[in-house]
Design an enzyme around this catalytic site. Structure first.
Site, PDB file in Angstrom:
ATOM      1  N   ASP A 142      -1.663  -6.595  -6.223  1.00  9.52           N
ATOM      2  CA  ASP A 142      -1.019  -5.274  -6.253  1.00  9.52           C
ATOM      3  C   ASP A 142       0.490  -5.370  -6.525  1.00  9.52           C
ATOM      4  O   ASP A 142       1.097  -6.432  -6.385  1.00  9.52           O
ATOM      5  CB  ASP A 142      -1.273  -4.577  -4.909  1.00  9.52           C
ATOM      6  CG  ASP A 142      -1.480  -3.081  -5.063  1.00  9.52           C
ATOM      7  OD1 ASP A 142      -0.992  -2.517  -6.060  1.00  9.52           O
ATOM      8  OD2 ASP A 142      -2.116  -2.474  -4.183  1.00  9.52           O
ATOM      9  N   ASP A 192      -5.108   5.157  -8.130  1.00 10.45           N
ATOM     10  CA  ASP A 192      -5.289   5.401  -6.698  1.00 10.45           C
ATOM     11  C   ASP A 192      -5.982   6.736  -6.471  1.00 10.45           C
ATOM     12  O   ASP A 192      -6.326   7.067  -5.344  1.00 10.45           O
ATOM     13  CB  ASP A 192      -3.929   5.405  -5.983  1.00 10.45           C
ATOM     14  CG  ASP A 192      -3.567   4.017  -5.490  1.00 10.45           C
ATOM     15  OD1 ASP A 192      -4.413   3.107  -5.579  1.00 10.45           O
ATOM     16  OD2 ASP A 192      -2.423   3.831  -5.007  1.00 10.45           O
TER      17      ASP A 192
END
Ligand code: GLA
Length: 727
Positions: A476, A546
């Site tokens: 990430d 997301d």
């Protein structure tokens, strides 16, 4: 032969299977002549000197040659071309001029790699022919090699430039694009992606107007905001007709793609590193190579253009063992638990995974340091034994015994000010002395321009992976760059940070790929904040957004499909109501939407009803059966959720024997939604049997009339699986 140089006329012809790209060498300049459907013969007549000066100076010794009015392949700043340049250099004497002339050229078999940078590769020399045109500026002693790599069968040409300082003194490169290209008209639509966190890669289409149209990032990441590609089409082009030209940059940092309509109604495209955030000091004898730009063209609209890009990226950019195999069905713990879990909870989730046929369980954020929230511990990559008693090994052993593999989340490029690492190394983050350090999500970015920091990042991930038991890593990157200085770089190199950062990151990823070839890496940046082909070179899939809402994902996935392979797109079924939007959507629709990409779940399987558990098992089985076709088949966009009250798409296997098609209704129009979905890419004469209804259709019926989609409630959907049967 895909590259031909005719020394008697100075014509260069690059031919792929379906198009030609033609250039002309004249007065030492490399001119662009033509890019379009396959064309042979002497094309030199295409260059018409119009002598339009209109206040633009003439080149000396070139009667009527007005640089501002000719189509150039790698325009330089400083002489008489006033349009956006590809190259701009400050010389030791302060002059900002480069004047490149062709010195020689060579044609090579195969495709060179680019040191330290991701790039398209070939598996054998016959897949590519490369033209290298060498240019030189006699005054500043700058040499530039322009690379044109022609992958004939893929309908792909890639371009990059290698710049060498052959003089005795330092020069500064202020701008070095990967590709520039002049068209002799401005009748284009520009198609690009725009968006933000949780709303990435929406499509925007606008007709080109006079002036400069720039899509870019200055954020130190390719970003959620624009994506590093640009498509130009003829004004009426659609999925199946019209000219479509595409440019995709193989880079993950700040970029710029520009298309300008200039004074004489010619258009110039320039794609590469963002010059607003870039200067490179090039000392005597040093060289600088730009990232690669991947080009393709289709005379049959966007569908074929997307196919060309997605195929080459899946087959000749993605690497490693997962390139060609179906990706595991995974369950990610983030939306199931966020930060609140311990080994017992994870093992219970693992039990459910085993029962439901889910192949891999990912422990997302929260397993390391003292991280129970997002305000600490990035950089402290050791297990939180209080949460995970017995460590990761205990969980992986437990899961492996049940046939479930383990994956784990890292955010290795970051450092929390509240961390042991920051206590020890407060100067390891990107920053300037005497300036505040702006935090994003309470974190700073490690300075990957430094070798010691790169080594730490590599080792902290490698140490955990060396313990064994981990088959997947989610990597990430949860903020963009600000105050991006490196205290080890001297003052003349301040604007090199973005590019040096990515050289550092790519080197770390390369080392990890080499040492852990069996680990599947998934890239993420708050979802799709770095969904680019640079990252895909090291990690064959990306957490698409997301925003896991099936309805919101329709546009995101549609926009992503313009250039990226479906296998690159991680798509998970999440809970309803959705955590980001509150939408309530049936399990059927959520799974139909997620089945498009690399499939998984983003929910707590221990809280599912018996009915839902059955649906999870069935959908998981479907993905295991059809996942390879979904990844390798040809994807067709059928209905555009940006402009229509629905979305539809299908994927057809390479041999046309299977077609998986989906329709989703997003807005109900009373009595108005009796849609017919026409499929694409099937065998006209073949008979296809639909798996769930058992009904048979001819291929031509499916393509010319289509399938009824009798859905009348919002967010309803249909999944069809059509398989060829004996006639
Ligand atoms: C990012 C990712 C999410 C999740 C969180 C964890 O936002 O995109 O999927 O991993 O970080 O903090």
């Amino acid at each position: 032969m895909s590259v031909i140089y005719d020394s008697s006329t100075g014509q260069y012809s690059l031919h792929t299977e379906n198009y030609s790209y033609i250039m002309l060498e004249k007065e030492g300049f490399l001119l662009h002549l033509y890019w379009g459907e396959k064309t042979f013969g002497d094309c030199t007549y295409m260059f018409r000197e119009q002598g339009r000066a209109a206040f633009s100076p003439r080149m000396e010794n070139c009667d009527g040659f007005i640089l501002d009015d000719v189509p150039l392949e790698y325009p330089c700043w400083g002489r008489a071309d006033m349009r956006t340049p590809a190259l701009e250099i400050t010389n030791p004497d302060g002059s900002v001029i480069v004047d490149l002339r062709v010195k020689n050229r060579r044609i090579e078999k195969g495709k060179p790699s680019i040191k330290g940078l991701p790039a398209i590769y070939v598996e054998n020399e016959d897949e590519c022919e490369t033209l290298v045109v060498s240019m030189y500026d006699e005054v500043s002693n700058i040499s530039v090699e322009l690379y044109y790599c022609v992958l004939e069968k893929y309908d792909i040409i890639t371009r990059f430039a290698r710049i060498v300082n052959k003089g005795n003194d330092t020069v500064y490169i202020n701008r070095a694009a990967s590709c520039a290209l002049d068209f002799d008209h401005i009748n284009f639509d520009v198609i690009s992606n725009y968006g933000t966190h949780c709303r990435e890669r929406q499509i925007e289409r606008a007709s080109l107007k006079h002036g400069r149209f720039i899509m870019s990032s200055r954020r130190g990441a390719s970003s959620h905001v624009h994506n590093p590609f640009m498509i130009l089409t003829s004004p009426n082009a659609d999925e199946v007709s019209g000219d479509a030209y595409g440019f995709v940059l193989v880079y993950s940092g700040s970029f710029s793609s520009e298309i300008a309509a200039n004074q004489f109604d010619s258009a110039r495209a320039v794609i590469g590193l963002n010059p607003e955030n870039f200067t490179w000091r090039l000392d005597s004898g040093e060289e600088f190579t730009t990232p690669e730009c991947v080009l393709s063209y289709s005379s049959e609209g966007l569908d074929t253009l997307s196919y060309n890009f997605s195929r080459v990226f899946r087959e000749r950019l993605c690497r490693g063992k997962y390139r060609d195999i179906r990706r595991p069905v995974l369950l990610n713990s983030w939306e199931a638990c966020y930060f609140s879990f311990d080994s017992d909870r994870l093992m219970k989730i693992g039990d459910s995974c085993a029962e439901l046929g889910i192949e891999l369980m990912v422990i997302d954020d929260g397993w390391f340091g003292k991280r129970d929230h997002d305000r600490c511990s990035l950089g402290d990559w050791f297990v939180n034994e209080q949460k995970l008693k017995g460590g990761i090994k205990r969980i992986s052993d437990y899961l492996n015994e049940k046939g479930v593999k383990l994956g784990i989340w890292f955010e290795p490029e970051m450092i929390s000010p509240d961390s042991e690492l920051y206590q020890k190394h407060p100067d390891w983050c990107l920053h300037y002395k005497n300036r505040p350090r702006s935090e994003g999500r309470y974190q700073l970015i490690l300075d990957l321009t430094r070798q010691d920091v790169c080594d730490y990042v590599f080792e902290s991930v490698a140490n955990i992976l060396r313990e064994g038991g981990i088959s997947y890593v989610k990597w990430d990157f949860n903020r963009n760059m600000s105050e991006a200085g490196s205290i080890l770089l001297d003052a003349t190199r301040g604007r090199e940070v973005d590019f040096r950062y990515y050289l550092g990151l790519y080197s770390v990823l390369e080392r990890l790929n080499q040492e852990f070839p069996d680990v599947l890496f998934e890239s993420c940046s708050g979802g799709g904040g770095r969904f680019d082909v640079g990252m895909l070179y090291y990690m064959p899939q990306v957490w698409t957004s997301d925003n896991s809402d099936a309805i919101e994902r329709l546009r995101i996935q549609y926009g992503t499909s313009l250039v990226y392979p479906m296998s690159a797109m991680s798509a998970h079924v999440s809970a309803s109501p959705n955590h980001q939007t509150g939408h309530v959507t049936s399990f059927y629709t959520r799974s139909n939407v997620a089945l498009t990409g690399s499939f998984g779940y983003e929910l707590d399987p221990t809280s599912l009803s018996v009915e839902e558990q059955k649906m999870v098992s069935e959908t998981t089985r479907l993905f295991k059966e059809y996942g390879e076709i979904l990844a390798k088949g040809r994807y067709h966009r059928l209905r555009d959720p940006h402009n229509e009250p629905c979305s539809a798409w299908c994927t057809v296997s390479e041999d046309k024997s299977v077609c998986i098609a989906t329709y989703v209704l997003t807005h109900v129009r009373m009595y108005g939604n009796n849609e017919r979905i026409k499929l694409r890419g099937l065998d006209h004469d073949a008979i296809y049997k639909e798996r769930f209804s058992g009904v048979c259709y001819r291929g031509d019926q499916l393509m010319n009339f289509g399938l009824h989609a009798p859905i009348s409630h919002e967010f309803g959907s249909i999944l069809w699986i059509l398989e060829k049967v004996e006639q």
